[in-house]
Design an enzyme around this catalytic site. Structure first.
Site, mmCIF file in Angstrom:
data_model
loop_
_atom_site.group_PDB
_atom_site.id
_atom_site.type_symbol
_atom_site.label_atom_id
_atom_site.label_comp_id
_atom_site.label_asym_id
_atom_site.label_seq_id
_atom_site.Cartn_x
_atom_site.Cartn_y
_atom_site.Cartn_z
ATOM 1 N N ASP A 231 0.860 -1.175 0.000
ATOM 2 C CA ASP A 231 0.000 0.000 0.000
ATOM 3 C C ASP A 231 0.902 1.233 0.000
ATOM 4 O O ASP A 231 2.131 1.114 -0.086
ATOM 5 C CB ASP A 231 -0.967 -0.006 1.186
ATOM 6 C CG ASP A 231 -2.298 0.662 0.836
ATOM 7 O OD1 ASP A 231 -2.311 1.896 0.696
ATOM 8 O OD2 ASP A 231 -3.304 -0.050 0.675
ATOM 9 N N HIS A 284 -3.705 4.483 -3.842
ATOM 10 C CA HIS A 284 -2.939 3.844 -2.774
ATOM 11 C C HIS A 284 -1.513 3.565 -3.237
ATOM 12 O O HIS A 284 -0.958 2.497 -2.977
ATOM 13 C CB HIS A 284 -3.620 2.550 -2.322
ATOM 14 C CG HIS A 284 -4.875 2.765 -1.546
ATOM 15 N ND1 HIS A 284 -4.919 2.847 -0.173
ATOM 16 C CD2 HIS A 284 -6.163 2.950 -1.958
ATOM 17 C CE1 HIS A 284 -6.158 3.051 0.239
ATOM 18 N NE2 HIS A 284 -6.942 3.123 -0.838
ATOM 19 N N GLU A 355 -10.587 4.079 -4.243
ATOM 20 C CA GLU A 355 -10.326 5.327 -3.533
ATOM 21 C C GLU A 355 -9.361 6.265 -4.262
ATOM 22 O O GLU A 355 -8.356 6.712 -3.707
ATOM 23 C CB GLU A 355 -9.838 5.019 -2.113
ATOM 24 C CG GLU A 355 -10.916 4.322 -1.292
ATOM 25 C CD GLU A 355 -10.512 4.001 0.128
ATOM 26 O OE1 GLU A 355 -11.379 4.064 1.011
ATOM 27 O OE2 GLU A 355 -9.330 3.660 0.343
#
Length: 614
Positions: A231, A284, A355
């Protein structure tokens, strides 16, 4: 299958009186169909295997028989007559004597049979451990037989049969191994994807603890480990093409070498567990990528947060996304993807896609020009889909999994076509998003945060949060919930997901048959902002076992009634079994409830209690 019925407490006492020989063994997940006989028990000697010559099969048999003989398992929580209580205490209520339940199995008498052989018949010993592999099996122990007879289409069905066998061979309380009665099992899973997700990017998880999660999966017949390897916070994954990427690991001791990856893959495969790796892109993304070329990242050198949500550059620290319009991005991501895809043998590969933030792209001159031309963030995401997917397919053609954002995010969803052969993982808005995706014709993995996120409910983790600096409940008068009283306390997906909430999730509710056919199964994520080696097993287990039964044989009996009450005894027992096998599962109830599982119910249930019949 042993018949179950709805019964009153009074009726329950009569039923148990007629069924004094009810078995103590109660495997989890509950088999699709299990029928116990009543002619008496079998003693179990040193078991030998009669089966096709297959290394995985032989190793699994050795593990199972070693576990059986070393543990000499006594079920910790068994069904018992359910006592009747007055609804409320009164001065005239009759006093009833109370006998303390003892650990151990019911009396079985002298066993008249002895099991010495496990016969295994497998139709296809060459079937690969891939999506859709046949995992069905039958297991028969017939009256008068000296053998356990197992048949399966593939080796992986036989491995599940061994797992069931481990749970039905028990200690009679005197150190003798027995199977309590003849038994016939026909078993197969409802869904091909039954899994958990671990995250080694936020906090590192060691190989030892990953093995422990795989052990729990094998014991509960979960078959997919979704591995969110990296990540934005760290890059613990060794990449030969770009060795500098692991400079962004937390330490040299917190790196997965390619040799370690292969060890983990092999360990999982030997236990019928597939591993689907995830390299989250293009969001990410910060650690690792910047070590190769800073130009392929945007907003990595910005502050992630702001009082105005619309101005955030990331959902959490540290910010960073791949620059979608930079040609170098596709050269580098293609090489990384190919190398990882070549290591992991599974035909599925997770490429992330969740996201994305518009404001992160404002740090890219290419993106600002793109937006200035009248294009939207959705158009930018579509550019990624149109360029990254073909590039990845050219490197190694696998079935791709993506988070649902690519289709359903209100802020950034791609504005054009997203290939229908991409499997979408639904994590937000529960039933609505599952319905929307399947209605659009996509195969779906269910990971609804409202039901199966295992990291929820532990409060917030970001520092310098003034919302905690409150001494008095501001809503004490009306009692309405707020940040510190009766609400999430900083956990966005609160409350904590109990095993009952997980098990009661009817994730195909109101879907058409066509939509239901597109649901591949469920994966329960455990994001690791507050998870490392010390706590991973307690947060994962035994709640993941409730999911295991949900996706293996369902949460309803043959009459369509929820069997959550019935599961209480089974999951309490299974928690103890996990611990006995080295999986550090958390307790669910006071130990008293192991002996009196239905006395720990919220209600003395008159209408939905499931009780074995004679």
């Amino acid at each position: 299958m042993r018949d179950f019925l709805l019964a009153s407490v009074a009726t329950a006492s009569i039923l148990f009186a007629r069924n004094v020989e009810a078995v103590a063994a109660n495997p989890l997940p509950k088999p699709s169909n299990i029928t116990w006989g009543d002619s008496g028990c079998f003693s179990v000697g040193s078991l030998t295997l009669s089966a096709p010559d297959h290394e995985v099969l032989q190793q699994a048999f050795d593990r199972a028989t070693n576990t059986i003989t070393e543990l000499k398992w006594i079920p910790a929580a068994i069904e018992a007559p359910i006592r009747e209580f007055e609804p409320f205490p009164t001065s005239t209520a009759s006093k009833k004597s109370r006998k303390k339940r003892q650990y151990g199995v019911p009396p079985t008498g002298n066993c008249t049979g002895r099991l010495t052989t496990v016969n295994v018949d497998i139709t296809n010993t060459h079937a690969a451990l891939q999506h859709g592999v046949d995992e069905s099996y039958t297991l028969e122990i017939s009256e008068g037989s000296g053998s356990v007879d197992i048949s399966a289409e593939t080796v992986y069905g036989a491995l599940h049969a061994f797992t069931t066998l481990q749970q039905i061979i028990i200690n009679d309380g005197k150190g003798n191994l027995i199977v309590e009665q003849p038994v016939s099992i026909q078993d197969e899973p409802l869904y091909p994807v039954r899994g958990i997700m671990i995250d080694t990017g936020r906090n590192f998880i060691s190989k030892k603890k990953i093995f422990e999660q795989i052990d729990g999966m094998a014991l509960s017949k979960l078959n997919v480990l979704h591995w969110h390897i990296i990540d934005s916070q760290s890059w613990p994954l060794e990449i030969s093409a770009y060795p500098e990427m692991t400079d962004d690991a937390y330490s040299r001791n917190e790196v997965f070498s390619q040799a370690t990856l292969k060890e983990i893959i092999s360990y999982a495969a030997a236990r019928a567990v597939r591993i689907i790796p995830e390299i989250d892109m293009p969001g990410h993304a910060s650690s690792g990528w910047g070590q190769i070329d800073e130009s392929i990242l945007t907003c990595q050198n910005s502050w992630w947060s702001n009082d105005d949500w619309a101005l955030h550059t990331a959902v959490e620290p540290n910010p960073g996304q791949l620059d979608i319009l930079n040609n170098k991005t596709y050269e580098i991501t293609g090489k990384v993807y190919k190398e990882v895809a070549d290591i992991f043998p599974d035909n599925w590969f997770h490429i992330g896609g969740d996201e994305l933030f518009l404001n992160c792209n404002n740090f890219s001159s290419l993106a600002t020009e793109f937006f200035a031309s009248g294009k939207s963030m959705g158009d930018l995401y579509q550019y990624w889909v149109d360029h990254a997917i073909p590039n990845f397919r050219k490197q190694a053609n696998k079935t791709f999994v993506m988070w649902e954002d690519v289709k359903l995010s209100a802020a950034v969803a791609a504005t054009g076509e997203v290939p229908k052969d991409i499997v979408l993982q639904a994590w937000n808005n529960g039933l609505a998003h599952i319905s929307n995706l399947t209605d659009a014709g996509y195969k779906v993995i269910v990971s609804s945060s409202d039901f199966v996120y295992l990291d929820c409910g532990y409060g917030g983790w970001v520092g310098n949060d003034p919302r905690y600096n409150v001494m008095v409940n501001p809503n004490a008068t009306d009692g309405s919930p707020n940040f510190n009283w009766g609400a999430g306390g900083g956990s966005w997906c609160a409350p904590y997901k109990t095993w009952q909430r997980i098990y009661d999730y009817d994730f195909t509710f109101n879907l058409t048959d066509a939509q239901k056919s597109l649901v591949q199964g469920v994966i329960a994520p455990l994001w690791s902002e507050q998870v490392d080696d010390v706590v991973i097993s307690q947060k994962m287990w035994p709640r993941a076992a409730a999911l295991a039964e949900l996706v293996w044989s369902g949460n309803r009996d043959e009459n369509g009634n929820k069997r959550t009450t019935e599961l209480t005894q089974r999951i309490l027992n299974f928690r103890e079994y996990l611990v006995a096998n080295g999986v550090q599962a958390a307790p669910l109830m006071p130990k008293y409830c192991l002996q009196h599982p239905h006395e720990c119910d919220l209600y003395q249930n008159q209408t939905v209690l499931h009780v074995p019949t004679a």
